[in-house]
Write a protein that holds these residues in place. Structure first.
Motif, PDB file in Angstrom:
ATOM      1  N   VAL A  24       0.842  -1.214   0.000  1.00 44.27           N
ATOM      2  CA  VAL A  24       0.000   0.000   0.000  1.00 44.27           C
ATOM      3  C   VAL A  24       0.871   1.256   0.000  1.00 44.27           C
ATOM      4  CG1 VAL A  24      -1.615   1.362   1.395  1.00 44.27           C
ATOM      5  CG2 VAL A  24      -1.994  -1.096   1.120  1.00 44.27           C
ATOM      6  N   ASP A  26       0.599   5.377   0.563  1.00 45.19           N
ATOM      7  CA  ASP A  26      -0.276   6.459   1.024  1.00 45.19           C
ATOM      8  C   ASP A  26      -0.163   7.614   0.032  1.00 45.19           C
ATOM      9  OD1 ASP A  26      -1.343   5.259   3.186  1.00 45.19           O
ATOM     10  OD2 ASP A  26       0.110   6.072   4.631  1.00 45.19           O
ATOM     11  N   GLN A 110      -5.210   5.878  -0.751  1.00 43.80           N
ATOM     12  CA  GLN A 110      -4.190   4.824  -0.853  1.00 43.80           C
ATOM     13  C   GLN A 110      -4.242   4.162  -2.222  1.00 43.80           C
ATOM     14  OE1 GLN A 110      -5.818   3.696   2.540  1.00 43.80           O
ATOM     15  NE2 GLN A 110      -4.088   4.159   3.872  1.00 43.80           N
TER      16      GLN A 110
END
Lengths: 197, 197
Positions: A24, A26, A110
């Motif tokens: 992931v 941000d 995200q």
């Protein structure tokens, strides 16, 4: 293994690994994003027969995480550009990040990459508006706009006999609209961007 | 210092340094390219007051190198996406790579980055068609299309009092144009890709 770049910003190459097969990034201040590029760094390919599904997650008004499938990266297609601007009001879709309790900050979106079997990817359908419009779709747009306008206008055409008294209104002869339409069409075909000059 | 990525292909991060302030990426098989992303790796910023002009160079039919200015990357805007598909028939522009004798292979294009003073960059005008088309360019097109229509058609507009008998001709009320545009604006805001359906 993955890089992520918001057009206009510095490249990011250190995603959080939130599970063995899930990464992931941000993306702060997501409201101002237009396009995002997701790519493999080339340091490590996908294992044989596997690829990555790419999701965009943003918090809706009530703070709930909305995940949308943007598309895929694979060893054969190790990079892709996604258009984010059209997604913000879209509905969420099924996604493999559900179990993870990812921190939700109002302005932070995200990009999630989930490594999966290519056969699974083939069954998934990305959000249509994530595809980057290329010249053909812009040319398609201009053509459709021209037809749409011409059809709309001609549907209001009236002969003098059909007219009701309307002293303040100006009227344009239908053959003038047709002449303009043919003219504009010809120039558009010669140079899809003639109107920019 | 720079990375370059053709959408759909592996990222490139090792340009040839052809001069102290000039870097070139070779882009094979350029005919199939749609978008190119140019970005700073973040390892080294531009010196204070400097930035990079980004050029695309492809060999025209006679094998001559055609250079076109795509745009810029700077410390404030360290990445950009450029649309290449609209360039292929474009005219070349002035460029700082002239003196360099860069090898020209028919199917290989080049992305050239020239480090220059920000003041110089501010005087330069990139090729319009290199900008990635987004909703603003849809709206921009539609406004220009209607301006174009209005300028052409309004010279033929007549009120009922000005009309001469012409039973076979149909006429379109001028306010129809406004109605169509308001309709279009509303639908584009709701869904930037409404016209695709």
């Amino acid at each position: 293994m993955f890089g992520c770049l918001v057009a206009g910003r510095l490249v990011q190459a250190a995603p959080q690994q939130v599970a063995e097969d899930k990464f992931v990034f941000d993306i702060p201040d997501y409201e101002s994003i237009n396009h995002v590029v997701v790519f493999m760094l080339g340091t490590m390919p996908f294992p044989e027969g596997m690829g990555g599904s790419v999701y965009f997650c943003y918090p809706d008004q009530s703070g709930m995480a909305v995940w949308q499938l943007l598309g895929f990266v694979t060893n054969e297609k190790p990079s892709a550009i996604f258009k984010i601007s059209g997604l913000k009001s879209g509905k969420g879709s099924q996604h493999p990040f559900g179990a993870m309790n990812l921190p939700q900050t109002p302005t932070v979106a995200q990009i999630g990459i989930s490594v999966e079997l290519l056969e699974n990817l083939a069954q998934q359908t990305p959000v249509a508006s994530a595809a980057v419009s290329s010249v053909d779709s812009f040319t398609e747009f201009t053509q459709k706009m021209l037809d749409n306008f011409y059809n709309f206008a001609s549907s209001f055409a009236v002969t003098q006999a059909q007219m009701t008294p309307n002293p303040s209104e100006a009227f344009i002869p239908a053959n003038v609209v047709l002449k303009w339409y043919e003219n504009f069409q010809r120039r558009l075909t010669q140079n899809p961007l003639f109107w920019k000059t």
